[in-house]
Design a protein around this motif. Sequence first.
Motif, PDB file in Angstrom:
ATOM      1  N   GLU A 411       0.825  -1.205   0.000  1.00 12.17           N
ATOM      2  CA  GLU A 411       0.000   0.000   0.000  1.00 12.17           C
ATOM      3  C   GLU A 411       0.866   1.264   0.000  1.00 12.17           C
ATOM      4  OE1 GLU A 411      -2.334   0.843   3.399  1.00 12.17           O
ATOM      5  OE2 GLU A 411      -0.830   0.173   4.866  1.00 12.17           O
ATOM      6  N   PHE A 428      -3.277  -0.417  -6.849  1.00 10.15           N
ATOM      7  CA  PHE A 428      -3.839  -0.969  -5.619  1.00 10.15           C
ATOM      8  C   PHE A 428      -5.260  -1.489  -5.836  1.00 10.15           C
ATOM      9  CE2 PHE A 428      -5.858  -0.793  -1.448  1.00 10.15           C
ATOM     10  CZ  PHE A 428      -4.910  -1.451  -0.673  1.00 10.15           C
ATOM     11  N   THR A 432      -6.657  -5.229  -5.223  1.00  7.86           N
ATOM     12  CA  THR A 432      -7.872  -5.542  -4.458  1.00  7.86           C
ATOM     13  C   THR A 432      -8.751  -6.539  -5.205  1.00  7.86           C
ATOM     14  OG1 THR A 432      -7.813  -3.347  -3.444  1.00  7.86           O
ATOM     15  CG2 THR A 432      -9.902  -4.529  -3.398  1.00  7.86           C
ATOM     16  N   ALA A 452      -1.423  -5.199   5.076  1.00  7.72           N
ATOM     17  CA  ALA A 452      -1.019  -4.128   4.166  1.00  7.72           C
ATOM     18  C   ALA A 452       0.249  -3.485   4.720  1.00  7.72           C
ATOM     19  CB  ALA A 452      -2.124  -3.094   4.014  1.00  7.72           C
ATOM     20  N   ASN A 454       3.578  -0.555   4.064  1.00  4.42           N
ATOM     21  CA  ASN A 454       4.338   0.508   3.404  1.00  4.42           C
ATOM     22  C   ASN A 454       5.582   0.740   4.249  1.00  4.42           C
ATOM     23  OD1 ASN A 454       3.031   1.777   5.557  1.00  4.42           O
ATOM     24  ND2 ASN A 454       1.629   2.918   4.226  1.00  4.42           N
ATOM     25  N   LEU A 476     -10.642  -2.619   1.960  1.00  4.11           N
ATOM     26  CA  LEU A 476      -9.568  -2.298   1.031  1.00  4.11           C
ATOM     27  C   LEU A 476      -9.850  -1.033   0.229  1.00  4.11           C
ATOM     28  CD1 LEU A 476      -8.572  -5.825  -0.334  1.00  4.11           C
ATOM     29  CD2 LEU A 476      -7.510  -4.505   1.481  1.00  4.11           C
ATOM     30  N   ILE A 479      -8.569   2.317   1.729  1.00  6.28           N
ATOM     31  CA  ILE A 479      -7.124   2.559   1.863  1.00  6.28           C
ATOM     32  C   ILE A 479      -6.659   3.506   0.755  1.00  6.28           C
ATOM     33  CG2 ILE A 479      -4.849   1.469   1.780  1.00  6.28           C
ATOM     34  CD1 ILE A 479      -6.084  -1.014   2.983  1.00  6.28           C
ATOM     35  N   PRO A 481      -3.166   4.561  -0.881  1.00  4.91           N
ATOM     36  CA  PRO A 481      -1.742   4.208  -0.889  1.00  4.91           C
ATOM     37  C   PRO A 481      -0.862   5.422  -0.628  1.00  4.91           C
ATOM     38  CG  PRO A 481      -2.873   3.217  -2.757  1.00  4.91           C
ATOM     39  CD  PRO A 481      -3.834   4.185  -2.147  1.00  4.91           C
TER      40      PRO A 481
END
Length: 695
Positions: A411, A428, A432, A452, A454, A476, A479, A481
């Motif tokens: 993410e 992303f 998903t 997830a 980062n 999802l 979210i 990113p």
Amino acid sequence: MGLIWLHPWRLIMAVAVALLLTVLLVRSRRMTWRWKLRCLVWPALATMFWAGAAAEPFLQVAPRTDHIVALLDLSAGARTAPWQNPQWLWTFLGRHLPAAMRVTVVGFGTQCQVLRRDVPLDNPGAWPKAWAVRSLSHAVFSRALAWNRSGLAHAPRWLFTAGLAPWPRLKLTSLPFTVALTLVRPTMVDAGITNLRALPSATGVTLVGTVRCTGKAQVMLQAYRNGLRIADQLLTFTQAGVRRVRIEDIPPDDHQTLDYRVKLVGADPWPQDNQAAILLAPAHPESVLIVTRHPGNWLVAMGPRHWRVVGPGAFPSTPRRLQRYQMVVLSNIPQALLPPRAAAILGDFVRHTGGGLLIAGSCCAFGPGGYALRWRVGTSGRPETTLESLSPLASVPPNRKPVRVIFLIDESGSMIDHVPGTAGQSEFNVATHAVLNAVAALHKTDRVKIFAFNGQTRLLLSATVGAIRRKIVSRLSAIVPTGATNPDSALPALKKVLRSGDILIVLTDGRIAKMNVPAWTRLILSRHIKLVVVAPLAPNSLLTHVAAATGALRFSTHQFRRWPAMLRTALQRELAGKARTTALSWHEEQGPLAGITHAWIEVYQKAGAKLLAGAIHGNHPLAAVWRLGLGHVAALAFSEKSVAYRHLLQRILQAIVPPPGNSDFVLSQRRMGRIWRVRVLARNARGFINGADLS
């Protein structure tokens, strides 16, 4: 009620002992009575009692005199009998029975049927003008004598018969009623075919039939194959009886339907039973559609030239286009190469039209071919039919243990880039959709964890598939990113949740600047984790080194829109049976065929499927068949270049291809202007019932 002796001649010994006792008593006047009782009377009485018991006495209960059961022979040999007319039977019984007697009329042949119940003799209007039953092929006396009804168990029987059937072996005590018998010899001789069978063999076809005649006659038996006369036999009957006939035939071509018809030619007053017909399917189906990527494969080589061979892209798009074929063969075809509705079309073809389907493959079918995945959703919102639902062999064990799948999704900020050709979706969003498709392929009891990462890692969902399937989209889609790409942040969380045998799926764009390769390698190898990497990997990237060191399943592509298909393939390879190239000895389940194959797929037999071939050692089914609606579906999960394998394939084709007709029911039609003339030859029990022409 009266006393009846079953063996009265055994009473002679009792009478002789009584006479001897009288003589001895007269000559032993000087002896005491105590001596006479002990030495003469008691032994004599014991001997007389034993002789009386050996004669088997029993009490006979007088039957009902107000009711009688008339048993009428309705076989072909009694067609001219006078009891075929109910008025004659009423007149005949009225001359011999009291007027207050009530009659139950039962007709018998191969079965019994009540024609009239409790008909009074003093009311002629209660008797019908004709019996509502057809003549049957032959009579079975044991069925007639065994007929019973509540309240008539001891009622007397009056049997009317032509006497052309064997009598059963009976004892006097086995019949609880008295039987009167009326025999009538047929005035006209009738011959008819009562049975016909076709026995195919390697050299030809043998016709075996039975001809029954009611008297002295001479008839000619003629046999035809597809309208061509193949045999004549002269049958001579010196008396009433049954004759078995046998005709050998060698068909010129084994690729055509054989229509055998047998006729009796002679002076016969009842021609309805003078012919019989039977149809034999050819050794190979006449119309077959083979769908394969290799036109020169083994199945095409063994079949006739008129079989049609097409590629996956030319598969018929509607069920109507498949109705011209008797069978469809899918040879080593992955499900993804077929049109979206191919499985549904094949299901309708088998269930509703009675067609046959053969699913064969040794490397690209079943598990490796993605047959078990339900990733397409139809217009009704339900997943479309898959080839797995049609096949008698399953790609995935039907009762497999629940698996644990851990998704690790990137993410980071680089995942916000748009993917070309996806209507503006980000990388992303594509990831998903890939997770959604993967979860849809799992069972409800499988457990899923979604992480997830980062710069740090967080747990989004953790539950069974049935509990979180609807929550995945909402969690999802919320979210955004952002941040750096640091997969090492997931190591502490994964060390806590990973267990032996888990499946770890990593989805990332591959833009990883830093990664602890030794730590990831130790974690994967020490926990025996199945690693799947879906990412555009460069040859010298850090994630590539981890995948190579752990033997992970890698799907490397820069086309992000292919991620859903890649993830489907990854799960299918991990959960379904694998394609094997090791030597495996196989044998036919109910036959002598056997061999060794080096190309087979791990499959599992479904409940209700009939196993045709399997491994000699180990539980490895290789070929099976089952009924699906009106048709049959067979599955063949191995290949081999041998004569035994070709014979096994021929038997599978004969098991699933519907015959062109039923030998017990043959229908022929011909159009004459605006009228169709239909002729039916049907067989019931062991005799033919040939109806008249229908228009």
